[in-house]
Structures are given as structure tokens and as C-alpha cells.
Motif scaffolding. Structure first.
Motif, PDB file in Angstrom:
ATOM      1  N   SER A  66      46.272  30.058  55.015  1.00 47.04           N
ATOM      2  CA  SER A  66      44.885  29.786  54.679  1.00 47.04           C
ATOM      3  C   SER A  66      44.311  30.876  53.778  1.00 47.04           C
ATOM      4  N   GLY A  67      43.681  30.454  52.687  1.00 49.60           N
ATOM      5  CA  GLY A  67      42.996  31.386  51.802  1.00 49.60           C
ATOM      6  C   GLY A  67      43.825  31.950  50.668  1.00 49.60           C
ATOM      7  N   THR A  68      45.141  31.690  50.648  1.00 45.18           N
ATOM      8  CA  THR A  68      45.956  32.298  49.590  1.00 45.18           C
ATOM      9  C   THR A  68      45.570  31.782  48.210  1.00 45.18           C
ATOM     10  N   ALA A  69      45.273  30.501  48.089  1.00 44.31           N
ATOM     11  CA  ALA A  69      44.918  29.954  46.768  1.00 44.31           C
ATOM     12  C   ALA A  69      43.631  30.592  46.248  1.00 44.31           C
ATOM     13  N   TRP A  70      42.641  30.746  47.124  1.00 47.63           N
ATOM     14  CA  TRP A  70      41.370  31.358  46.690  1.00 47.63           C
ATOM     15  C   TRP A  70      41.550  32.830  46.360  1.00 47.63           C
ATOM     16  N   ARG A  71      42.374  33.538  47.130  1.00 49.54           N
ATOM     17  CA  ARG A  71      42.643  34.938  46.809  1.00 49.54           C
ATOM     18  C   ARG A  71      43.387  35.050  45.482  1.00 49.54           C
ATOM     19  N   PHE A  72      44.310  34.124  45.232  1.00 55.26           N
ATOM     20  CA  PHE A  72      45.040  34.113  43.967  1.00 55.26           C
ATOM     21  C   PHE A  72      44.084  33.899  42.799  1.00 55.26           C
ATOM     22  N   ILE A  73      43.179  32.946  42.917  1.00 51.23           N
ATOM     23  CA  ILE A  73      42.197  32.679  41.855  1.00 51.23           C
ATOM     24  C   ILE A  73      41.307  33.897  41.631  1.00 51.23           C
ATOM     25  N   ALA A  74      40.850  34.511  42.711  1.00 54.02           N
ATOM     26  CA  ALA A  74      40.014  35.716  42.589  1.00 54.02           C
ATOM     27  C   ALA A  74      40.787  36.842  41.912  1.00 54.02           C
ATOM     28  N   LEU A  75      42.043  37.028  42.308  1.00 52.61           N
ATOM     29  CA  LEU A  75      42.875  38.059  41.699  1.00 52.61           C
ATOM     30  C   LEU A  75      43.048  37.797  40.209  1.00 52.61           C
ATOM     31  N   TYR A  76      43.373  36.559  39.834  1.00 55.56           N
ATOM     32  CA  TYR A  76      43.577  36.242  38.421  1.00 55.56           C
ATOM     33  C   TYR A  76      42.298  36.414  37.613  1.00 55.56           C
ATOM     34  N   ALA A  77      41.161  36.091  38.183  1.00 59.48           N
ATOM     35  CA  ALA A  77      39.891  36.300  37.473  1.00 59.48           C
ATOM     36  C   ALA A  77      39.655  37.792  37.233  1.00 59.48           C
ATOM     37  N   CYS A  78      39.933  38.609  38.240  1.00 58.83           N
ATOM     38  CA  CYS A  78      39.748  40.065  38.093  1.00 58.83           C
ATOM     39  C   CYS A  78      40.729  40.661  37.094  1.00 58.83           C
ATOM     40  N   THR A  79      41.989  40.241  37.158  1.00 55.62           N
ATOM     41  CA  THR A  79      42.965  40.822  36.239  1.00 55.62           C
ATOM     42  C   THR A  79      42.772  40.302  34.815  1.00 55.62           C
ATOM     43  N   LEU A  80      42.235  39.098  34.664  1.00 56.38           N
ATOM     44  CA  LEU A  80      41.874  38.626  33.325  1.00 56.38           C
ATOM     45  C   LEU A  80      40.776  39.515  32.755  1.00 56.38           C
ATOM     46  N   ALA A  81      39.776  39.822  33.563  1.00 55.88           N
ATOM     47  CA  ALA A  81      38.696  40.711  33.120  1.00 55.88           C
ATOM     48  C   ALA A  81      39.252  42.101  32.773  1.00 55.88           C
ATOM     49  N   ALA A  82      40.160  42.610  33.595  1.00 61.56           N
ATOM     50  CA  ALA A  82      40.772  43.915  33.316  1.00 61.56           C
ATOM     51  C   ALA A  82      41.564  43.869  32.016  1.00 61.56           C
ATOM     52  N   ASN A  83      42.287  42.794  31.792  1.00 59.85           N
ATOM     53  CA  ASN A  83      43.080  42.643  30.575  1.00 59.85           C
ATOM     54  C   ASN A  83      42.193  42.682  29.339  1.00 59.85           C
ATOM     55  N   VAL A  84      41.117  41.921  29.357  1.00 54.51           N
ATOM     56  CA  VAL A  84      40.199  41.874  28.218  1.00 54.51           C
ATOM     57  C   VAL A  84      39.518  43.228  28.019  1.00 54.51           C
ATOM     58  N   ALA A  85      39.101  43.863  29.116  1.00 50.68           N
ATOM     59  CA  ALA A  85      38.409  45.155  29.022  1.00 50.68           C
ATOM     60  C   ALA A  85      39.332  46.248  28.484  1.00 50.68           C
ATOM     61  N   VAL A  86      40.560  46.319  28.985  1.00 53.87           N
ATOM     62  CA  VAL A  86      41.501  47.332  28.510  1.00 53.87           C
ATOM     63  C   VAL A  86      41.829  47.092  27.035  1.00 53.87           C
ATOM     64  N   ASN A  87      42.057  45.847  26.667  1.00 57.10           N
ATOM     65  CA  ASN A  87      42.343  45.510  25.276  1.00 57.10           C
ATOM     66  C   ASN A  87      41.195  45.969  24.376  1.00 57.10           C
ATOM     67  N   ALA A  88      39.963  45.662  24.772  1.00 59.89           N
ATOM     68  CA  ALA A  88      38.790  46.048  23.982  1.00 59.89           C
ATOM     69  C   ALA A  88      38.644  47.563  23.907  1.00 59.89           C
ATOM     70  N   ALA A  89      38.880  48.249  25.025  1.00 61.47           N
ATOM     71  CA  ALA A  89      38.748  49.708  25.046  1.00 61.47           C
ATOM     72  C   ALA A  89      39.766  50.371  24.124  1.00 61.47           C
ATOM     73  N   ILE A  90      40.986  49.916  24.172  1.00 54.91           N
ATOM     74  CA  ILE A  90      42.012  50.510  23.305  1.00 54.91           C
ATOM     75  C   ILE A  90      41.692  50.228  21.843  1.00 54.91           C
ATOM     76  N   LEU A  91      41.256  49.026  21.535  1.00 51.78           N
ATOM     77  CA  LEU A  91      40.885  48.713  20.159  1.00 51.78           C
ATOM     78  C   LEU A  91      39.715  49.569  19.692  1.00 51.78           C
ATOM     79  N   HIS A  92      38.790  49.841  20.594  1.00 51.54           N
ATOM     80  CA  HIS A  92      37.636  50.668  20.260  1.00 51.54           C
ATOM     81  C   HIS A  92      38.057  52.112  19.967  1.00 51.54           C
ATOM     82  N   VAL A  93      38.956  52.624  20.782  1.00 55.88           N
ATOM     83  CA  VAL A  93      39.398  54.017  20.641  1.00 55.88           C
ATOM     84  C   VAL A  93      40.415  54.175  19.504  1.00 55.88           C
ATOM     85  N   ALA A  94      41.352  53.266  19.410  1.00 55.11           N
ATOM     86  CA  ALA A  94      42.466  53.425  18.470  1.00 55.11           C
ATOM     87  C   ALA A  94      42.252  52.688  17.151  1.00 55.11           C
TER      88      ALA A  94
END
Length: 132
Positions: A66-94
Motif C-alpha cells: 500500500s502506498g508504493t505507487a503514490w510514493r513513487f510518483i512523489a519521488l519522481y516529481a521531486c527528482t524531476l524538480a531536482a533535475n531541472v534545478a541542477v541543470n539550470a544552476a550549472i548552466l547559470h554558473v558555467a
């Protein structure tokens, strides 16, 4: 154990990208639907593949918990946000010449976060008291 899981996780991740890419290309090539809708559908298909492949193969969870699908969706939403943020930060700095570096670092960080999140949050081993 964690080395085996990590190795399988990398294979599943590669297969997930392949599912995403091939389904996207197939829909676009045969003109089945709009390109943007095709990309959204292919991402969802890849994500669904990742959920079941990681649940069953990487982390060996054959019974639905119970709850694994919702935790998976929450995890993917957070890591998508992290992916976009890290990509933007590196582009900003480099600056923009570092698009490939930014993509690789962002992907590496989000993949690492996905593994950690799946191992200890989504598909964590349940205690005996949780099973009763």
C-alpha cells in the motif's frame, strides 16, 4: 545486495529511456498524435515501466504494498524538480557552452536521488509489525 540493486537499477534506467524513446518515435513516425502529446505519453509509459521493473526486478517486491505507487510518483516529481534545478544552476554558473555537462550532472544527481528514494522510501523493506 546494494551493488546488485544498483547494477539492475542502471539497466532498468537504460531500458526506461529506451521505452520512452521508442514509443515517442513510433507515435511521431506514424503520425498517430501530436508531437507534444506523444512525448507526454511516452514519458508516462517509461515511468510506468520504471515503476514495475524497479519494484519487481531491482528491489524484488512481488507483492503490492500500500502506498508504493503514490510514493513513487512523489519521488519522481521531486527528482524531476531536482533535475531541472541542477541543470539550470550549472548552466547559470558555467554558461551555455556547458549544456552537455549540465545535462549529465543533472541526470546523475536525479538518478542517484531516484535510487536512494526507491530503496529507502518507495520500495523499502517493511518491518514485521507493518506486515501484521
Amino acid at each position: 545486495m546494494i551493488r546488485r540493486e544498483l547494477a539492475i537499477f542502471l539497466v532498468v534506467g537504460s531500458l526506461t529511456v529506451l521505452v520512452d524513446f521508442l514509443s515517442y518515435r513510433g507515435m511521431v513516425r506514424f503520425g498517430l498524435i501530436d508531437v507534444d502529446i506523444a512525448k507526454g505519453i511516452s514519458f508516462i509509459l517509461g515511468t510506468a515501466f520504471a515503476y514495475f521493473a524497479n519494484r519487481l526486478w531491482t528491489f524484488g517486491r512481488t507483492n503490492h504494498a500500500s502506498g508504493t505507487a503514490w510514493r513513487f510518483i512523489a519521488l519522481y516529481a521531486c527528482t524531476l524538480a531536482a533535475n531541472v534545478a541542477v541543470n539550470a544552476a550549472i548552466l547559470h554558473v558555467a554558461s551555455t557552452f556547458a549544456v552537455q555537462l549540465a545535462f549529465l550532472v543533472a541526470t546523475g544527481i536525479s538518478a542517484s536521488l531516484n535510487f536512494i528514494g526507491m530503496k529507502w522510501f518507495v520500495f523499502r523493506a517493511r518491518s514485521i509489525t507493518e506486515l501484521q
